[in-house]
Structures are given as C-alpha cells and as structure tokens.
Design a protein around this motif. Sequence first.
Motif, PDB file in Angstrom:
ATOM      1  N   ASP A  73     -36.942  87.768 163.687  1.00 38.40           N
ATOM      2  CA  ASP A  73     -36.668  87.011 162.470  1.00 38.40           C
ATOM      3  C   ASP A  73     -37.547  85.773 162.330  1.00 38.40           C
ATOM      4  OD1 ASP A  73     -34.641  88.757 161.675  1.00 38.40           O
ATOM      5  OD2 ASP A  73     -33.142  87.683 162.863  1.00 38.40           O
ATOM      6  N   SER A  74     -38.185  85.352 163.431  1.00 36.55           N
ATOM      7  CA  SER A  74     -39.022  84.152 163.362  1.00 36.55           C
ATOM      8  C   SER A  74     -40.310  84.371 164.140  1.00 36.55           C
ATOM      9  CB  SER A  74     -38.284  82.937 163.927  1.00 36.55           C
ATOM     10  OG  SER A  74     -38.185  83.018 165.339  1.00 36.55           O
ATOM     11  N   LEU A  75     -41.346  83.640 163.744  1.00 30.85           N
ATOM     12  CA  LEU A  75     -42.624  83.729 164.448  1.00 30.85           C
ATOM     13  C   LEU A  75     -42.485  83.226 165.875  1.00 30.85           C
ATOM     14  CD1 LEU A  75     -45.654  84.370 164.265  1.00 30.85           C
ATOM     15  CD2 LEU A  75     -46.009  82.030 163.434  1.00 30.85           C
ATOM     16  N   ALA A  76     -41.711  82.194 166.072  1.00 33.71           N
ATOM     17  CA  ALA A  76     -41.525  81.645 167.415  1.00 33.71           C
ATOM     18  C   ALA A  76     -40.904  82.679 168.343  1.00 33.71           C
ATOM     19  CB  ALA A  76     -40.655  80.386 167.353  1.00 33.71           C
ATOM     20  N   ASP A  77     -39.897  83.407 167.870  1.00 30.30           N
ATOM     21  CA  ASP A  77     -39.281  84.449 168.696  1.00 30.30           C
ATOM     22  C   ASP A  77     -40.280  85.563 168.998  1.00 30.30           C
ATOM     23  OD1 ASP A  77     -36.878  83.125 168.772  1.00 30.30           O
ATOM     24  OD2 ASP A  77     -35.949  84.304 167.181  1.00 30.30           O
ATOM     25  N   ALA A  78     -41.094  85.915 168.011  1.00 30.53           N
ATOM     26  CA  ALA A  78     -42.029  87.025 168.187  1.00 30.53           C
ATOM     27  C   ALA A  78     -43.067  86.736 169.267  1.00 30.53           C
ATOM     28  CB  ALA A  78     -42.722  87.341 166.868  1.00 30.53           C
ATOM     29  N   VAL A  79     -43.553  85.487 169.328  1.00 26.60           N
ATOM     30  CA  VAL A  79     -44.667  85.188 170.245  1.00 26.60           C
ATOM     31  C   VAL A  79     -44.210  84.620 171.581  1.00 26.60           C
ATOM     32  CG1 VAL A  79     -46.210  84.814 168.288  1.00 26.60           C
ATOM     33  CG2 VAL A  79     -45.072  82.855 169.346  1.00 26.60           C
ATOM     34  N   ALA A  80     -42.918  84.408 171.756  1.00 31.60           N
ATOM     35  CA  ALA A  80     -42.445  83.825 173.016  1.00 31.60           C
ATOM     36  C   ALA A  80     -42.760  84.753 174.196  1.00 31.60           C
ATOM     37  CB  ALA A  80     -40.938  83.566 172.934  1.00 31.60           C
ATOM     38  N   GLY A  81     -43.498  84.252 175.154  1.00 28.30           N
ATOM     39  CA  GLY A  81     -43.768  84.991 176.389  1.00 28.30           C
ATOM     40  C   GLY A  81     -44.740  86.145 176.256  1.00 28.30           C
ATOM     41  N   VAL A  82     -45.492  86.231 175.162  1.00 34.94           N
ATOM     42  CA  VAL A  82     -46.380  87.378 174.982  1.00 34.94           C
ATOM     43  C   VAL A  82     -47.728  87.152 175.665  1.00 34.94           C
ATOM     44  CG1 VAL A  82     -45.291  88.013 172.804  1.00 34.94           C
ATOM     45  CG2 VAL A  82     -47.344  86.584 172.777  1.00 34.94           C
ATOM     46  N   HIS A  83     -48.425  88.260 175.898  1.00 32.39           N
ATOM     47  CA  HIS A  83     -49.769  88.217 176.475  1.00 32.39           C
ATOM     48  C   HIS A  83     -50.851  88.382 175.411  1.00 32.39           C
ATOM     49  CE1 HIS A  83     -47.022  89.736 179.636  1.00 32.39           C
ATOM     50  NE2 HIS A  83     -47.729  88.929 180.410  1.00 32.39           N
ATOM     51  N   ARG A  97     -56.053  80.914 158.407  1.00 34.45           N
ATOM     52  CA  ARG A  97     -56.160  79.631 159.114  1.00 34.45           C
ATOM     53  C   ARG A  97     -54.788  79.024 159.368  1.00 34.45           C
ATOM     54  NH1 ARG A  97     -61.290  77.061 155.729  1.00 34.45           N
ATOM     55  NH2 ARG A  97     -62.940  78.091 156.940  1.00 34.45           N
ATOM     56  N   ALA A  98     -53.913  79.087 158.372  1.00 35.80           N
ATOM     57  CA  ALA A  98     -52.569  78.540 158.551  1.00 35.80           C
ATOM     58  C   ALA A  98     -51.785  79.329 159.592  1.00 35.80           C
ATOM     59  CB  ALA A  98     -51.828  78.545 157.209  1.00 35.80           C
ATOM     60  N   THR A  99     -51.913  80.640 159.568  1.00 35.23           N
ATOM     61  CA  THR A  99     -51.204  81.477 160.538  1.00 35.23           C
ATOM     62  C   THR A  99     -51.678  81.189 161.951  1.00 35.23           C
ATOM     63  OG1 THR A  99     -50.898  83.248 158.910  1.00 35.23           O
ATOM     64  CG2 THR A  99     -50.717  83.854 161.238  1.00 35.23           C
ATOM     65  N   PHE A 100     -52.991  81.097 162.130  1.00 33.35           N
ATOM     66  CA  PHE A 100     -53.501  80.873 163.485  1.00 33.35           C
ATOM     67  C   PHE A 100     -53.231  79.468 163.989  1.00 33.35           C
ATOM     68  CE2 PHE A 100     -55.454  84.958 163.153  1.00 33.35           C
ATOM     69  CZ  PHE A 100     -55.528  85.379 164.477  1.00 33.35           C
ATOM     70  N   ALA A 101     -53.096  78.508 163.098  1.00 31.39           N
ATOM     71  CA  ALA A 101     -52.675  77.179 163.533  1.00 31.39           C
ATOM     72  C   ALA A 101     -51.281  77.249 164.151  1.00 31.39           C
ATOM     73  CB  ALA A 101     -52.693  76.208 162.359  1.00 31.39           C
ATOM     74  N   GLU A 102     -50.388  78.034 163.524  1.00 33.05           N
ATOM     75  CA  GLU A 102     -49.051  78.219 164.070  1.00 33.05           C
ATOM     76  C   GLU A 102     -49.079  79.033 165.360  1.00 33.05           C
ATOM     77  OE1 GLU A 102     -45.620  77.162 162.706  1.00 33.05           O
ATOM     78  OE2 GLU A 102     -47.302  75.766 162.573  1.00 33.05           O
ATOM     79  N   LEU A 103     -49.890  80.083 165.380  1.00 29.31           N
ATOM     80  CA  LEU A 103     -49.978  80.905 166.594  1.00 29.31           C
ATOM     81  C   LEU A 103     -50.502  80.099 167.766  1.00 29.31           C
ATOM     82  CD1 LEU A 103     -51.383  84.244 165.109  1.00 29.31           C
ATOM     83  CD2 LEU A 103     -49.040  83.767 165.846  1.00 29.31           C
ATOM     84  N   ASP A 104     -51.500  79.271 167.528  1.00 32.22           N
ATOM     85  CA  ASP A 104     -52.076  78.466 168.602  1.00 32.22           C
ATOM     86  C   ASP A 104     -51.058  77.466 169.137  1.00 32.22           C
ATOM     87  OD1 ASP A 104     -54.275  77.786 170.266  1.00 32.22           O
ATOM     88  OD2 ASP A 104     -54.751  76.071 168.990  1.00 32.22           O
ATOM     89  N   ARG A 105     -50.172  77.020 168.248  1.00 31.38           N
ATOM     90  CA  ARG A 105     -49.140  76.061 168.656  1.00 31.38           C
ATOM     91  C   ARG A 105     -47.993  76.736 169.394  1.00 31.38           C
ATOM     92  NH1 ARG A 105     -44.390  74.082 166.429  1.00 31.38           N
ATOM     93  NH2 ARG A 105     -44.596  75.422 164.579  1.00 31.38           N
ATOM     94  N   LEU A 106     -47.615  77.948 168.961  1.00 27.48           N
ATOM     95  CA  LEU A 106     -46.392  78.568 169.457  1.00 27.48           C
ATOM     96  C   LEU A 106     -46.605  79.551 170.617  1.00 27.48           C
ATOM     97  CD1 LEU A 106     -44.687  79.355 166.024  1.00 27.48           C
ATOM     98  CD2 LEU A 106     -43.985  77.594 167.667  1.00 27.48           C
ATOM     99  N   ALA A 107     -47.740  80.234 170.635  1.00 20.06           N
ATOM    100  CA  ALA A 107     -47.953  81.281 171.646  1.00 20.06           C
ATOM    101  C   ALA A 107     -48.275  80.667 173.001  1.00 20.06           C
ATOM    102  CB  ALA A 107     -49.094  82.199 171.205  1.00 20.06           C
ATOM    103  N   PRO A 108     -47.947  81.370 174.081  1.00 17.45           N
ATOM    104  CA  PRO A 108     -48.305  80.881 175.413  1.00 17.45           C
ATOM    105  C   PRO A 108     -49.801  80.571 175.493  1.00 17.45           C
ATOM    106  CG  PRO A 108     -46.857  82.780 175.585  1.00 17.45           C
ATOM    107  CD  PRO A 108     -47.218  82.654 174.147  1.00 17.45           C
ATOM    108  N   PRO A 109     -50.185  79.535 176.237  1.00 22.76           N
ATOM    109  CA  PRO A 109     -51.586  79.108 176.244  1.00 22.76           C
ATOM    110  C   PRO A 109     -52.554  80.135 176.815  1.00 22.76           C
ATOM    111  CG  PRO A 109     -50.293  77.884 177.867  1.00 22.76           C
ATOM    112  CD  PRO A 109     -49.318  78.631 177.034  1.00 22.76           C
ATOM    113  N   ASP A 110     -52.051  81.100 177.592  1.00 25.55           N
ATOM    114  CA  ASP A 110     -52.944  82.108 178.150  1.00 25.55           C
ATOM    115  C   ASP A 110     -52.947  83.407 177.336  1.00 25.55           C
ATOM    116  OD1 ASP A 110     -50.361  82.810 178.784  1.00 25.55           O
ATOM    117  OD2 ASP A 110     -50.824  83.497 180.814  1.00 25.55           O
ATOM    118  N   ALA A 111     -52.224  83.438 176.208  1.00 26.14           N
ATOM    119  CA  ALA A 111     -52.191  84.632 175.371  1.00 26.14           C
ATOM    120  C   ALA A 111     -53.479  84.742 174.553  1.00 26.14           C
ATOM    121  CB  ALA A 111     -50.989  84.611 174.435  1.00 26.14           C
TER     122      ALA A 111
END
Length: 315
Positions: A73-83, A97-111
């Motif tokens: 239901d949320s982007l944060a839930d989707a990217v939590a702990g992913v590779h 650009r807006a989507t990747f700004a959020e992905l860069d903020r929310l996804a694990p740093p090594d994803a």
Amino acid sequence: MERVAIVGAGLIGRAWAITFARAGCSVRLYDPDPAAVPNALSYIASVVDDLATSDLLSGRSTAAVLDDIVGCDSLADAVAGVHWVQECGPEKIDIKRATFAELDRLAPPDAILATSSSALLPSAIFPQLQGKDRCVVAHPINPPYLVPAVELVPAPWTDPRVMERAADVLRSIGQVPLVMEKEIDGFIMNRLQGALLDEAFRLVEGGYASAADVDRGIADGLALRWSFIGPFETIDLNAPGGIADYVARYGPMYAQLAQSMAVPPDWARATAEGIEAERRAALPSHALTDRQRWRDRRLMALRAHKKTADTQFGS
C-alpha cells in the motif's frame, strides 16, 4: 532469496514481477494508483498457467510464483529491506526524478535502483541524487518473462561495481544483460529497431512492397536466423572467409544502398495513406488483444524451443 520491489504495476511492472518471482525472488509490487496492483495481480494469474505449460517458470509451481508477488500500500513498505528496485513508471522525466528521489531516500543504501526507461538517459534522471552511483537503466524487451535481453545502461558516474552486480543479478534470474559501456539515445534495441522500421516504412511509402510482405520478409526470412544469432555472427557465417570476407564482398553494395536511405521516410503519412488500412483489414482493432495473447503464446513456444535447442546444440 533476493527481495525485489517493483514500482509501477502497469504493462512493464507486472511483466518484471513474473520475471523476478519465477526465479525465486520475493517481489513487492507498488503503484500510486490503488487499482493498478489488483489489476496486475489478476493479469499475472491469467498467464502463469500458460508459462507453466511451456516450462517457463524455472521449475516452480504457479502457486509458488503467485505467492511470491505481494502488493504493497505504500512505497516505504515496498522498498523496505530490498536488494533491487525496478521502477516502471511513466516515461516522463519529472515523474522519474521525483520517484527516484523518494527511492534514494527510502530504499536500503546498498540496494540497486533501476529504471525500465526505454528512452530517457540515466544522466538525465539521476543527477541530483545522493546515491546516484547506484542507479542504472535496466530496460527490458517486453515482456521480459518471454524475451530475456535487458539493456543495462550506466550514467557517467555509475559505480562499475554496481554495473557488474546488476549484470550478475539479471543473469541469475535468467535474463541476458546487454552491458553498455556508456549511454546513447535509444540505447541498443531502439536504435536497431528504428533503423529497420525506417526502411520498412520507406519500402511501403515508395510503393515497392506491401506492409504484409515486409512483415513476412522478417518473420520468414531474417528473423529465423536472428532468433539465435545476431547480425554480426550472421554475416560472419555468410562468407567463406568470415566477416572480413563478407565486408570485402558486400560492403560496397551496402554503401551504395545507404545513399538511397539517407532521406528519412514519413512514418505518419505512410501509415495514414495505406499501412493503417492494410493492418486493420488484416486485424480489426477489436481483435488486437486476442492477437497479443496469440503473440505471447507463440513467444512462449519459441522460448521453450530455444531452451531445448540450446541444450541439444549449444548456444
């Protein structure tokens, strides 16, 4: 078990979900449109039986593949702990650009953060991101669960180790990465397809051949070889002395042909003046969806045959 997030549940996103899930990945599917994920899951459920029949689920059961694709239901839930994150949103630079700004903020740093963009250059999408060195284009040939080639395109600043890791991930899920050394408009596939389409339109626009005969010339001619060897290997095998011999024999002819190909055809005019009518006479608009399903089943059969032939004859 890789954990993967698919962001965007449309045509490309649902195809990527199948591709990752049949390889045993745990897939999280998200779309800002609440109706998109249920629609994608329904579509996936409608095709997995056909894939199983053609032995294109990597030995997994349909139930296992479906169980490994979960809507979020949320982007944060989707990217939590992913590779790996595979973005499949609209082909609009401001949205990417807006989507990747959020992905860069929310996804694990090594994803790894990958986009399915077919035309936007990575240097245009990622320049402002703190983690831009982990971002790549991974552009599939649709649908990726039937056509394994994936264009892997770096920005000038992409970490080479990310490119290596991304290629390894794609190979591990049964895809064939086309690892580009640097970016260029159209990447590989659209540039090759564009050149072929230009000539196809030119032949019909000039009254030299019908659209149907051009299509048959590819389907019953060039594509039979191209389905298992590419253009360079084709000409390498088409002259007694290999590719250098071929170029010496036929290079001047192709150079002369190139002069007549210098003026681009008018795609829109050629379509309006005949190609659209010819295609609709052969295939009414209301039958397009059924024909797409026929195409995909033929692709399944071809992919299954190629797997068997690779085992029997080598690839």
